[in-house]
Scaffold this active site. Sequence first.
Site, mmCIF file in Angstrom:
data_model
loop_
_atom_site.group_PDB
_atom_site.id
_atom_site.type_symbol
_atom_site.label_atom_id
_atom_site.label_comp_id
_atom_site.label_asym_id
_atom_site.label_seq_id
_atom_site.Cartn_x
_atom_site.Cartn_y
_atom_site.Cartn_z
ATOM 1 N N ASP A 72 32.134 60.623 3.712
ATOM 2 C CA ASP A 72 30.939 61.648 4.368
ATOM 3 C C ASP A 72 30.807 62.919 3.249
ATOM 4 O O ASP A 72 31.973 63.740 3.181
ATOM 5 C CB ASP A 72 31.157 62.013 5.540
ATOM 6 C CG ASP A 72 30.252 62.891 6.227
ATOM 7 O OD1 ASP A 72 29.194 63.434 5.272
ATOM 8 O OD2 ASP A 72 30.023 63.153 7.386
ATOM 9 N N GLU A 116 49.238 74.109 -16.959
ATOM 10 C CA GLU A 116 50.188 73.248 -16.331
ATOM 11 C C GLU A 116 49.695 71.917 -17.001
ATOM 12 O O GLU A 116 50.145 70.752 -16.501
ATOM 13 C CB GLU A 116 50.424 73.387 -15.064
ATOM 14 C CG GLU A 116 49.149 73.080 -14.011
ATOM 15 C CD GLU A 116 49.307 73.446 -12.810
ATOM 16 O OE1 GLU A 116 49.911 72.514 -11.955
ATOM 17 O OE2 GLU A 116 48.592 74.436 -12.048
ATOM 18 N N CYS A 171 50.134 76.691 -10.911
ATOM 19 C CA CYS A 171 49.100 77.613 -10.972
ATOM 20 C C CYS A 171 49.254 79.183 -10.904
ATOM 21 O O CYS A 171 48.384 79.645 -11.080
ATOM 22 C CB CYS A 171 48.222 77.272 -9.757
ATOM 23 S SG CYS A 171 47.778 75.292 -9.556
ATOM 24 N N HIS A 205 43.871 82.170 -5.157
ATOM 25 C CA HIS A 205 44.066 80.685 -5.856
ATOM 26 C C HIS A 205 43.128 79.856 -5.024
ATOM 27 O O HIS A 205 43.498 79.821 -3.653
ATOM 28 C CB HIS A 205 45.254 80.326 -6.022
ATOM 29 C CG HIS A 205 45.630 79.025 -6.600
ATOM 30 N ND1 HIS A 205 44.468 78.625 -7.565
ATOM 31 C CD2 HIS A 205 46.178 77.937 -6.028
ATOM 32 C CE1 HIS A 205 45.076 77.219 -7.846
ATOM 33 N NE2 HIS A 205 45.990 76.989 -7.134
HETATM 34 N N1 COA Z 1 32.478 67.171 7.827
HETATM 35 C C1 COA Z 1 33.122 68.370 7.683
HETATM 36 N N2 COA Z 1 34.381 68.682 7.604
HETATM 37 C C2 COA Z 1 35.381 67.490 7.562
HETATM 38 C C3 COA Z 1 34.687 66.185 7.612
HETATM 39 C C4 COA Z 1 33.296 66.036 7.854
HETATM 40 N N3 COA Z 1 32.488 64.868 7.884
HETATM 41 N N4 COA Z 1 35.604 65.291 7.391
HETATM 42 C C5 COA Z 1 36.806 65.881 7.052
HETATM 43 N N5 COA Z 1 36.531 67.442 7.477
HETATM 44 C C6 COA Z 1 37.323 68.409 7.147
HETATM 45 C C7 COA Z 1 38.674 68.332 7.722
HETATM 46 O O1 COA Z 1 38.604 68.552 9.245
HETATM 47 C C8 COA Z 1 39.843 69.190 7.055
HETATM 48 O O2 COA Z 1 39.511 70.375 7.376
HETATM 49 P P1 COA Z 1 40.800 71.334 7.905
HETATM 50 O O3 COA Z 1 41.649 71.356 6.589
HETATM 51 O O4 COA Z 1 40.178 72.695 8.063
HETATM 52 O O5 COA Z 1 41.271 70.789 9.196
HETATM 53 C C9 COA Z 1 39.037 68.841 5.563
HETATM 54 O O6 COA Z 1 37.875 68.391 5.796
HETATM 55 C C10 COA Z 1 39.803 67.888 4.592
HETATM 56 O O7 COA Z 1 40.142 66.864 5.278
HETATM 57 P P2 COA Z 1 41.229 65.884 5.306
HETATM 58 O O8 COA Z 1 41.207 64.865 6.178
HETATM 59 O O9 COA Z 1 42.403 66.846 5.492
HETATM 60 O O10 COA Z 1 41.285 65.449 3.667
HETATM 61 P P3 COA Z 1 42.332 64.673 2.718
HETATM 62 O O11 COA Z 1 43.254 63.976 3.423
HETATM 63 O O12 COA Z 1 41.301 64.115 1.716
HETATM 64 O O13 COA Z 1 42.974 66.081 1.998
HETATM 65 C C11 COA Z 1 43.286 67.880 0.630
HETATM 66 C C12 COA Z 1 42.446 67.142 1.643
HETATM 67 C C13 COA Z 1 42.432 69.292 -0.009
HETATM 68 C C14 COA Z 1 44.601 68.174 1.303
HETATM 69 C C15 COA Z 1 43.623 67.110 -0.609
HETATM 70 O O14 COA Z 1 42.361 66.892 -1.327
HETATM 71 C C16 COA Z 1 44.605 67.549 -1.757
HETATM 72 O O15 COA Z 1 45.765 67.456 -1.323
HETATM 73 N N6 COA Z 1 44.062 68.345 -2.881
HETATM 74 C C17 COA Z 1 44.903 68.949 -3.689
HETATM 75 C C18 COA Z 1 45.364 70.259 -3.114
HETATM 76 C C19 COA Z 1 46.158 70.790 -4.332
HETATM 77 O O16 COA Z 1 46.082 70.685 -5.514
HETATM 78 N N7 COA Z 1 47.143 71.712 -3.870
HETATM 79 C C20 COA Z 1 48.129 72.000 -4.517
HETATM 80 C C21 COA Z 1 47.905 73.466 -5.518
HETATM 81 S S1 COA Z 1 47.477 74.480 -4.161
#
Ligand code: COA
Length: 391
Positions: free
Chosen positions: A33, A83, A115, A237
């Site tokens: 989605d 990085e 970062c 960040h």
């Molecule tokens: N509509 C609206 N929001 C939605 C949704 C929908 N249909 N489906 C999911 N969401 C929301 C979830 O509730 C969640 O929000 P929350 O964290 O506020 O609860 C968010 O979208 C992400 O969903 P999630 O299931 O956690 O996604 P994911 O397992 O794909 O992981 C990250 C998301 C950001 C954790 C992942 O992309 C990641 O690890 N990225 C790398 C981050 C990074 O680089 N970190 C290191 C440097 S700081």
Amino acid sequence: MSGETAIGIHDLSIATTRYVLTHATLAAQIGSDVAKYERGIGQVSMSVAAPDEDIVTMAAAAAEPIVARHGADRIRTVVFATETAVDQAKAAGIHVHSLLGLPSATRVVELKQACYSGTAALQFGISLVHRDPAEQVLVIASDVSKYDLGSPGEATQGAAAVAMLVSADPALVRIEDPSGIFTADIMDFWRPNYRTTALVDGRESISAYLQAVEGTWKDYTERGGHDLDEFRAFCYHQPFTKMANKAHRHLLNYCGHEVDEAAVNRAIGHTTTYNAVIGNSYTASMYVALASLLDNADDLTDQAIGFLSYGSGAVAEFFAGTVVPGYRALLRSRSHREAISRRQDIDYARYREIHEHSFPVDGGDYPVPRETTGPFRLAGLSGHKRIYEPR
Ligand code: COA
């Protein structure tokens, strides 16, 4: 302020890539989605580097207009934060030094700590200018964020460079003492030397980041920093822009303030505009947020901005800056917006091809097809050397 001399960011310029992949395209491809990306993590699209673009070409593109405006006579140091280094020994900044024709009487060095190192570079630059206020330091943060196809991190890729001229009597933002600093040994995001893509434990990373918000703020206030109410805006960040929202809510909570969405939007609103369409640019991300704030907010003259720089692993720093009168006349808002809007949309197949592209490692001669629209390009590889040229 640093001693008696005001020191800070005298000029700021950002650059990004030729291509962009929208999250609508990604969502359609993987059957997700799109609201999960656009609302859930706050990302609409992400910059994708063409094969003849990398941290060097973006860095040189970001720094070129700064050198054109101010000349290179006072620049005696280039600090390059990244990085996603292109070499394990040679500093990427030396390629930039060469492309921009900087004087040989320059020291060039590369810094790494996920970062966070863009902020380490800025603070090192401030220290050098403090020692001799006649000198200027060119600070560059440049990264290409890359995770495995199909991994949760894939939606949080991106690429950009920020170049900043650090100087006495800065024209944009004075950087102030104290800083609140924090380090904890956490494996939330890392990239072993044998991998081209990063590994991340997303949930662990969010919680480590929030722990760092508390740790830096505690140290910052113990050292006599501003009260929370004295800040007009906060640049966080942004591995994904929703993280700025999470971090600011956490800080308000930690300080015993009421957490309402209007207050959060007031504090971080304009800082997420560019990152929402560029994606994660690792070391550059917080400074892209600053460019976005300065370019898009109403007059910020004499207002205090809070900066929270986080680098997984984890090191973080909170510090303040004050916006300097007259700053608006020197902003590069139009070229920043153009750099973002001239990117070309690519479909999933092309994105995937670029993602999977790698250069042969046999030391042969490999010219790289001309694709970038930026001022510099990676022309090819030869004898295990990367060859850069003006486009
Ligand atoms: N509509 C609206 N929001 C939605 C949704 C929908 N249909 N489906 C999911 N969401 C929301 C979830 O509730 C969640 O929000 P929350 O964290 O506020 O609860 C968010 O979208 C992400 O969903 P999630 O299931 O956690 O996604 P994911 O397992 O794909 O992981 C990250 C998301 C950001 C954790 C992942 O992309 C990641 O690890 N990225 C790398 C981050 C990074 O680089 N970190 C290191 C440097 S700081």
